[in-house]
Enzyme design. Structure first.
Site: not given
Ligand code: GLY
Ligand code: MN
Ligand code: MN
Length: 429
Positions: A37, A230, A247, A258, A337, A341, A348, A372, A376, A394, A396
């Site tokens: 709940d 991710h 990130d 972002d 990647h 975007h 996104h 970005e 890797y 990265r 960005e």
């Protein structure tokens, strides 16, 4: 802050796109259960917010279009002392009538009966096909009775592509707070601390500057963790001589930022880290410079692939003939990647990349996108010089398309080796 007039303009624009004799419905998000709940913090549906700026759940906007007239109706939660005691104040019908520039306001208790009345003369029913919200479920019995059903969401997504100056101000505020958070991370990093401690500093900074939420779950990835794109566990220790890929971006007043920065745990880049970092940074700066009206994301993607492939050849991460490597898409192993975007109410942003004919949408003034590039390299990748293994980088930024070119909205966030090392050197350890 976005004014009521602007929300009204958006609703007017949308209603013009609806066919005659239509009913269109766009409804608020429901609470999402976390477990048993308990619920996740509430986040309004982005399209509903775009059209209303209203943050309450269990509400809906309805457009009724006859031949010549268009009516916009807002349904709100009825005032209810007990519910408000437990779950917070509701605006209620009376105040909603004053605040929103809509034609009519009713409570959700009247939704079903009013809907019957509106739908009577309609030939088309517009709703969000992907929505599982209550008001859309209430529609279902009518769906078969109506001649055509149409998805309202893509019409709104298209409008969200070009940001107004008020929206750009909101994005700038989000980025300004995110800048403070990244600089705080550069200041706070120390061998032995945990990734989540950095995450906590970042998110504390968001909240303490008025950004209630992050725009997405922060990635704080030290060393080889950065090679999981991710990675959100954020539970490993910060170790000597490693980089941390961060990130993280806040959401301010429903607008995202972002930003990725990759920083050394100790405050100083090692020589191999610098080589790789500067190569990626050079690529990022070149790609950002390509942003201008009429340019296309696919051209940026292609150029990023070429530049990163060349850079990887120079650093002997890839070996062989450039043309052959490009043909084989060998760079994809290390740069898997996209170059960026759309960004806006969603990180996104749900705006289209192609037009109705399937052609790519070119950049135009008022669009906001990320750039970005990243590389890797897994710690066990024996094909790569040892000094680069276990590094993920990265970089960005958030870019606004302007009349003649671009504006890097996040240009003030430390990015060069010198800038990052300089902020880190001020640390109070
Ligand atoms: N933070 C998600 C992304 O960079 O796309
Ligand atoms: Mn991004
Ligand atoms: Mn990102």
């Amino acid at each position: 802050m976005i004014q009521e007039e602007e929300y009204k303009k958006r609703r007017d624009k949308l209603s013009k796109k609806l066919l005659n004799y239509s009913v269109g419905i766009i409804s608020a998000s429901s609470y999402k259960t976390r477990s048993n709940d308990t619920q996740y913090p509430y986040r309004q549906n982005s399209n509903f917010y775009y059209l209303s700026g209203f943050k309450e759940d269990n509400t809906a906007l309805v457009f009724v279009k006859r031949k010549k007239s268009i009516k916009t109706i807002l349904f709100v939660q009825a005032k209810d002392k007990v519910q408000e005691l437990w779950n917070g104040k509701r605006l209620g019908e009376k105040k909603a009538k004053k605040r929103f520039l809509v034609d009519e306001v009713y409570t959700m208790r009247e939704f079903d009966s009013k809907l019957k009345e509106f739908i009577g003369a309609a030939k088309n029913l517009y709703y969000d096909f992907d929505s599982e919200d209550k008001s859309v479920q209430l529609l279902k019995p009518y769906v078969k009775a109506i001649q055509t059903n149409k998805n309202i969401a893509p019409l709104i997504h298209k409008m969200r592509l070009i940001k107004s100056s008020a929206e750009i101000q909101e994005i700038k505020k989000a980025i300004h707070i995110t800048k403070k958070a990244h600089h705080q991370a550069m200041n706070f990093s120390k061998i032995g601390k945990k990734e989540y401690m950095l995450q906590a500093e970042i998110e504390y900074t968001f909240k303490s500057h008025g950004a209630y939420s992050d725009a997405y779950t922060s990635i704080v990835a030290c060393g080889n963790s950065a090679n999981t794109l991710h990675y959100i566990e954020n539970n490993r220790a910060l170790v000597e001589n490693a980089l941390i890929l961060i990130d993280a971006g806040c959401e301010y007043d429903y607008y995202a930022s972002d930003i990725t920065r990759t920083i050394p745990v100790s405050g100083q880049f090692t020589q191999p880290q610098k080589e790789l970092y500067n190569m990626i940074l050079e690529v990022q700066l070149k790609i950002i410079k390509m942003v201008k009206p009429h340019a296309k994301r696919s051209d940026l993607q292609q150029k990023a692939q070429e530049l990163l492939c060349r850079g990887m050849l120079e650093l002997k991460i890839l070996k062989g003939n450039y043309k052959k490597l490009m043909k084989k898409e060998a760079y994809k192993k290390y740069y898997p990647h996209g170059i960026g975007h759309w960004m806006g109410i969603d990180v996104h942003d749900e705006a289209p990349y192609k037009d109705e004919n399937g052609n790519e949408i070119a950049f135009a003034k008022g669009m906001v996108l990320t750039i970005e590039p990243g590389i890797y390299i897994d710690k066990d990748d024996k094909k790569v010089p040892k000094k680069y293994r276990g590094i993920g980088i990265r970089i960005e930024d958030d870019i606004l398309v302007t009349k003649r070119g671009y504006k890097n909205l996040s240009a003030k966030i430390a990015k060069s080796v010198k800038e990052i090392e300089s902020i880190s050197s001020d640390r109070k350890l």
